[in-house]
Design a protein around this motif. Structure first.
Motif, PDB file in Angstrom:
ATOM      1  N   GLU A  73      16.814   0.967   5.868  1.00 24.69           N
ATOM      2  CA  GLU A  73      15.722   1.936   5.912  1.00 24.69           C
ATOM      3  C   GLU A  73      16.284   3.261   5.419  1.00 24.69           C
ATOM      4  O   GLU A  73      17.256   3.772   5.959  1.00 24.69           O
ATOM      5  CB  GLU A  73      15.212   2.061   7.343  1.00 24.69           C
ATOM      6  N   LEU A 114       6.112   2.814  -5.539  1.00 24.53           N
ATOM      7  CA  LEU A 114       5.713   3.371  -4.247  1.00 24.53           C
ATOM      8  C   LEU A 114       5.155   4.777  -4.433  1.00 24.53           C
ATOM      9  O   LEU A 114       4.118   5.134  -3.846  1.00 24.53           O
ATOM     10  CB  LEU A 114       6.901   3.386  -3.288  1.00 24.53           C
ATOM     11  N   ASP A 129       7.955  -4.046   2.773  1.00 26.53           N
ATOM     12  CA  ASP A 129       8.548  -2.788   3.206  1.00 26.53           C
ATOM     13  C   ASP A 129       8.492  -2.720   4.725  1.00 26.53           C
ATOM     14  O   ASP A 129       7.853  -3.543   5.369  1.00 26.53           O
ATOM     15  CB  ASP A 129       7.844  -1.580   2.589  1.00 26.53           C
ATOM     16  N   PRO A 133      10.915   2.218  -6.084  1.00 25.10           N
ATOM     17  CA  PRO A 133      10.538   3.575  -5.663  1.00 25.10           C
ATOM     18  C   PRO A 133       9.476   4.210  -6.558  1.00 25.10           C
ATOM     19  O   PRO A 133       8.619   4.962  -6.079  1.00 25.10           O
ATOM     20  CB  PRO A 133      11.858   4.355  -5.726  1.00 25.10           C
ATOM     21  N   LYS A 164       2.916   0.127  -2.968  1.00 28.40           N
ATOM     22  CA  LYS A 164       3.658  -0.430  -4.101  1.00 28.40           C
ATOM     23  C   LYS A 164       2.749  -1.294  -4.975  1.00 28.40           C
ATOM     24  O   LYS A 164       2.821  -1.242  -6.210  1.00 28.40           O
ATOM     25  CB  LYS A 164       4.840  -1.259  -3.610  1.00 28.40           C
ATOM     26  N   ALA A 223       9.004   9.491   2.708  1.00 36.47           N
ATOM     27  CA  ALA A 223       8.651   8.208   3.320  1.00 36.47           C
ATOM     28  C   ALA A 223       9.918   7.438   3.648  1.00 36.47           C
ATOM     29  O   ALA A 223      10.906   7.499   2.915  1.00 36.47           O
ATOM     30  CB  ALA A 223       7.783   7.391   2.356  1.00 36.47           C
ATOM     31  N   THR A 251      11.595   3.912   3.687  1.00 38.87           N
ATOM     32  CA  THR A 251      11.326   2.722   2.891  1.00 38.87           C
ATOM     33  C   THR A 251      12.591   1.894   2.738  1.00 38.87           C
ATOM     34  O   THR A 251      13.700   2.390   2.975  1.00 38.87           O
ATOM     35  CB  THR A 251      10.778   3.129   1.507  1.00 38.87           C
ATOM     36  N   ASN A 295       3.489   1.263   3.035  1.00 32.92           N
ATOM     37  CA  ASN A 295       4.367   1.311   1.861  1.00 32.92           C
ATOM     38  C   ASN A 295       4.172   0.093   0.970  1.00 32.92           C
ATOM     39  O   ASN A 295       4.145   0.192  -0.261  1.00 32.92           O
ATOM     40  CB  ASN A 295       5.833   1.375   2.290  1.00 32.92           C
ATOM     41  N   ALA A 296       4.065  -1.069   1.590  1.00 33.66           N
ATOM     42  CA  ALA A 296       3.925  -2.300   0.805  1.00 33.66           C
ATOM     43  C   ALA A 296       2.638  -2.282  -0.015  1.00 33.66           C
ATOM     44  O   ALA A 296       2.631  -2.662  -1.196  1.00 33.66           O
ATOM     45  CB  ALA A 296       3.955  -3.515   1.735  1.00 33.66           C
TER      46      ALA A 296
END
Length: 288
Positions: free
Chosen positions: A36, A61, A178, A58, A187, A51, A53, A183-184
């Motif tokens: 992380e 994201l 993630d 990146p 992306k 964030a 992640t 976050n997932a």
């Protein structure tokens, strides 16, 4: 069946590390735990957010976060997306001048496991959303659930992770993971924005709960159906019904529950050919 465009990479040494501990008997054990790390996102000259992640994709994201926050418009021309690994920063540059000082002052902490943040009014930008009347076949749902649950993933390698999967019919297109489901899904949104991917014939699958945040982001992306093997929140269901989003939860074995958008469902699956999952001991109904 087509080969997915992006899949998890559980063997990537940057995403997990080995940690030694002891089990319930006191015996030493080595397990993999998910990394992380912080990622700071800039839009032009303005710092937007930092964030937490796992660190893969990146650029996607950053694009997806800004798009789902309404800070990147559908017609924006992105002139650059620059990631500096040393200082863990992504700078997204647009032809349009941007300033979001007022929006950044209003924050809502979401229910994501890594504590996501939504800037501005959570329903902002959804007033005129009309989701397409695409069909959703139950045969696709069962095929997708089987594929996704058995694909190599960080979840199977180390746990403590969420997945979001972009699908078309019974095909997995993009599978992102993630520490936070926000976050997932960002992306996936970033990939769709970068590639100019149409949303009207897509299905979004999440391994996490069907919360208001997940419903809102799915609708913002223009995707008409959201599915999960997990459960619902009341506000997530309410918003899905307001927006006309098809919401499928507790998708385990032959069973699922549809709490919104039933009109899109085509029940074409032969249930005798679908492998069922045992119900949890001591739990009634459709499962957790």
């Amino acid at each position: 069946m087509t080969t997915p465009l992006i899949l998890p990479t559980p063997d990537d040494p940057r995403l997990t590390r080995k940690v030694t501990g002891h089990d319930q008997t006191g015996a030493p054990v080595d397990i993999s735990v998910v990394e992380e790390r912080p990622l700071t996102i800039y839009l032009n000259r303005q710092e937007i957010v930092t964030a937490m992640t796992i660190g893969d994709h990146p650029e996607l994201l950053a694009l997806g976060f800004l798009r789902n926050q309404g800070m990147l418009r559908a017609d924006d021309v992105v002139t650059g997306v620059d990631f500096d690994e040393e200082i863990e920063t992504v700078v997204v540059r647009t032809a349009r001048e941007t300033s979001y000082e007022e929006k950044l002052q209003k924050k809502t902490r979401t229910s994501g496991c890594a504590v996501g943040t939504v800037f501005g009014d959570m329903m902002e930008g959804l007033e005129g959303v009309t989701l397409p009347a695409a069909e959703l076949r139950t045969s696709w749902l069962y095929a997708l659930a089987k594929q996704i649950n058995t694909m190599p993933s960080l979840y199977l390698e180390a746990g403590a992770i969420h997945g979001t999967v972009l699908c078309r019919q019974d095909q997995v297109l993009v599978y992102m993971e993630d520490v936070g489901r926000h976050n997932a899904v960002d992306k996936v949104a970033g990939w769709m924005f970068r590639e100019g991917c149409a949303a009207e014939d897509k299905i979004l699958y999440t391994t996490g709960r069907l919360t208001s945040e997940m419903v809102i982001k799915t609708a913002q992306m223009g995707i008409p159906a959201l599915a999960s093997r997990s459960g619902f929140t009341a506000w997530g269901v309410e918003i899905a019904r307001q927006l006309g989003l098809t919401l499928i939860g507790r998708l385990r074995g032959r069973r699922f529950v549809c709490l919104s958008g039933e009109e899109r469902l085509v029940r074409d699956a032969d249930l005798s050919a679908v492998e069922d999952e045992p119900r949890k001991a001591g739990r009634k109904g459709a499962g957790a």
